[in-house]
Design an enzyme around this catalytic site. Structure first.
Site, PDB file in Angstrom:
ATOM      1  N   ASP A  38       0.822  -1.215   0.000  1.00 61.36           N
ATOM      2  CA  ASP A  38       0.000   0.000   0.000  1.00 61.36           C
ATOM      3  C   ASP A  38       0.858   1.268   0.000  1.00 61.36           C
ATOM      4  O   ASP A  38       2.045   1.228   0.286  1.00 61.36           O
ATOM      5  CB  ASP A  38      -0.886   0.016   1.254  1.00 61.36           C
ATOM      6  CG  ASP A  38      -2.113  -0.852   1.064  1.00 61.36           C
ATOM      7  OD1 ASP A  38      -2.391  -1.245  -0.071  1.00 61.36           O
ATOM      8  OD2 ASP A  38      -2.782  -1.137   2.079  1.00 61.36           O
ATOM      9  N   LYS A  60      -3.558   3.326  -2.405  1.00 58.87           N
ATOM     10  CA  LYS A  60      -4.607   4.326  -2.581  1.00 58.87           C
ATOM     11  C   LYS A  60      -4.100   5.598  -1.917  1.00 58.87           C
ATOM     12  O   LYS A  60      -3.838   5.607  -0.728  1.00 58.87           O
ATOM     13  CB  LYS A  60      -5.892   3.921  -1.851  1.00 58.87           C
ATOM     14  CG  LYS A  60      -6.382   2.535  -2.172  1.00 58.87           C
ATOM     15  CD  LYS A  60      -7.601   2.198  -1.335  1.00 58.87           C
ATOM     16  CE  LYS A  60      -7.989   0.753  -1.484  1.00 58.87           C
ATOM     17  NZ  LYS A  60      -7.561  -0.114  -0.378  1.00 58.87           N
ATOM     18  N   MET A 174      -7.117   9.796   9.114  1.00 56.27           N
ATOM     19  CA  MET A 174      -7.702  10.393   7.903  1.00 56.27           C
ATOM     20  C   MET A 174      -8.563  11.614   8.251  1.00 56.27           C
ATOM     21  O   MET A 174      -9.655  11.797   7.714  1.00 56.27           O
ATOM     22  CB  MET A 174      -8.547   9.335   7.156  1.00 56.27           C
ATOM     23  CG  MET A 174      -7.706   8.172   6.672  1.00 56.27           C
ATOM     24  SD  MET A 174      -8.669   6.750   6.163  1.00 56.27           S
ATOM     25  CE  MET A 174      -9.011   5.950   7.730  1.00 56.27           C
TER      26      MET A 174
HETATM   27  C1  LIG Z   1      -6.243   3.961   5.669  1.00 58.47           C
HETATM   28  S1  LIG Z   1      -5.610   4.481   7.228  1.00 58.47           S
HETATM   29  C2  LIG Z   1      -4.627   3.076   7.612  1.00 58.47           C
HETATM   30  C3  LIG Z   1      -4.244   2.985   9.053  1.00 58.47           C
HETATM   31  C4  LIG Z   1      -3.314   1.825   9.344  1.00 58.47           C
HETATM   32  N1  LIG Z   1      -3.952   0.574   9.077  1.00 58.47           N
HETATM   33  C5  LIG Z   1      -2.797   1.857  10.781  1.00 58.47           C
HETATM   34  O1  LIG Z   1      -3.099   0.940  11.547  1.00 58.47           O
HETATM   35  O2  LIG Z   1      -2.050   2.779  11.108  1.00 58.47           O
HETATM   36  C6  LIG Z   1      -4.423   5.676   6.734  1.00 58.47           C
HETATM   37  C7  LIG Z   1      -4.332   6.825   7.696  1.00 58.47           C
HETATM   38  O3  LIG Z   1      -3.509   6.480   8.810  1.00 58.47           O
HETATM   39  C8  LIG Z   1      -2.839   7.621   9.276  1.00 58.47           C
HETATM   40  N2  LIG Z   1      -1.388   7.395   9.181  1.00 58.47           N
HETATM   41  C9  LIG Z   1      -0.784   6.265   8.820  1.00 58.47           C
HETATM   42  N3  LIG Z   1       0.561   6.393   8.895  1.00 58.47           N
HETATM   43  C10 LIG Z   1       0.795   7.651   9.324  1.00 58.47           C
HETATM   44  C11 LIG Z   1       1.965   8.407   9.622  1.00 58.47           C
HETATM   45  N4  LIG Z   1       3.193   7.877   9.497  1.00 58.47           N
HETATM   46  N5  LIG Z   1       1.826   9.669  10.060  1.00 58.47           N
HETATM   47  C12 LIG Z   1       0.607  10.216  10.220  1.00 58.47           C
HETATM   48  N6  LIG Z   1      -0.534   9.563   9.952  1.00 58.47           N
HETATM   49  C13 LIG Z   1      -0.448   8.296   9.519  1.00 58.47           C
HETATM   50  C14 LIG Z   1      -3.306   8.786   8.425  1.00 58.47           C
HETATM   51  O4  LIG Z   1      -4.428   9.352   9.038  1.00 58.47           O
HETATM   52  C15 LIG Z   1      -3.684   8.075   7.155  1.00 58.47           C
HETATM   53  O5  LIG Z   1      -4.574   8.832   6.369  1.00 58.47           O
END
Ligand SMILES: C[S@@+](CC[C@H](N)C(=O)[O-])C[C@H]1O[C@@H](n2cnc3c(N)ncnc32)[C@H](O)[C@@H]1O
Length: 257
Positions: A38, A60, A174
């Protein structure tokens, strides 16, 4: 000849820093014949792949989807039926706003073996790496995780009245585009306008940016700095306490804006 069925490892790749991944996840990448990954998966992790591993990007980013989710589910099934070992790499943890469960349903329907390798989710790791604990004795004894996006046909609208009053720390994934709606709903339901908040972009990585403020002023600050995703939005008194944590942790949050 009857071909052996494959196995799909649904792998949590952690929050960004390539060292924040489990040994079990690395082993799954090393053994994989196919890797599907991803957008938020750190590309450095692909360095663990075998030289002949087939690597497929299925990310995505905002609204740009390389493949629709149904197509990804289909690819996993096809690779699984062809007898391959597959690592399906997902940012953070596969079951936290990660659609891991949807992918597993398709595999189950086709009797394809799978395993789940949990990962460190961004909602805890990103604030943590910026020196913000999601719980804190005598300050925050409850924390909850939300998605800022509501997918179409959702049946789980956030109950703003309950969360605004009943949960100490609120963590939104998000939540950048939806920040105005989030702060409006929280304040309309009784959360104080001066509640400390932080937006953390690219957490755990060298490009990390931390923007602190209050419920009342964070949206204006974001507009002023043209703050972009991906970010974690954290709301609660714990944000104010990050200043008091060790100087070492605060050094990591030096990209404060
Ligand atoms: C589709 S969600 C997936 C979350 C993922 N499965 C998790 O457990 O962290 C994606 C969102 O996670 C957050 N996110 C993931 N990695 C991040 C990072 N390194 N810094 C800030 N936000 C992050 C953001 O809000 C991003 O839009």
């Amino acid at each position: 000849m009857i071909r052996e069925r494959g196995k799909v490892s649904i792998v949590g790749a952690g929050p960004g820093d390539p060292e924040l991944i489990t040994l079990k996840a690395i082993r799954a990448i090393e053994n994989a014949e196919v890797v599907l990954y991803d957008y938020l998966v750190n590309k450095e992790l692909l360095g663990y792949c075998k030289p002949d591993c087939q690597i497929v990007y299925v990310g995505k980013k905002n609204k740009q989807h390389t493949y629709p989710q149904e197509e990804i589910n289909k690819m996993l099934i096809e690779f699984g039926l062809s007898g391959k070992k597959i690592a399906r790499l997902k940012g953070g943890d596969p079951f936290v706003f990660g659609r891991g469960a949807e992918e597993i349903l398709g595999l189950q329907e086709h009797d394809i073996e799978f395993e789940v390798i949990p990962g460190i989710t961004a909602g805890v790791a990103v604030p943590g790496a910026a020196g913000i604990p999601v719980t804190l004795r005598n300050v925050a004894s409850s924390v909850a995780f939300f998605t800022g996006h509501q997918c179409e046909n959702h049946k789980t609208e956030i109950q703003w009245d309950k969360i605004a009053a009943g949960i100490d720390t609120l963590v939104f994934y998000m939540g950048v585009a939806q920040a105005p709606r989030i702060v409006r709903n929280l304040m309309a339901n009784g959360r104080k306008p001066e509640t400390p908040v932080a937006m953390i972009r690219w957490g755990t990585l060298p490009e990390q940016e931390v923007m602190k403020g209050t419920l009342e002023n964070i949206v204006a600050k974001m507009e002023q700095h043209d703050f972009k995703p991906p970010a974690i939005f954290i709301v609660g008194e714990v944000v104010a306490y990050s200043e008091q944590l060790s100087p070492l942790i605060n050094q990591m949050a030096k990209t404060e804006i």
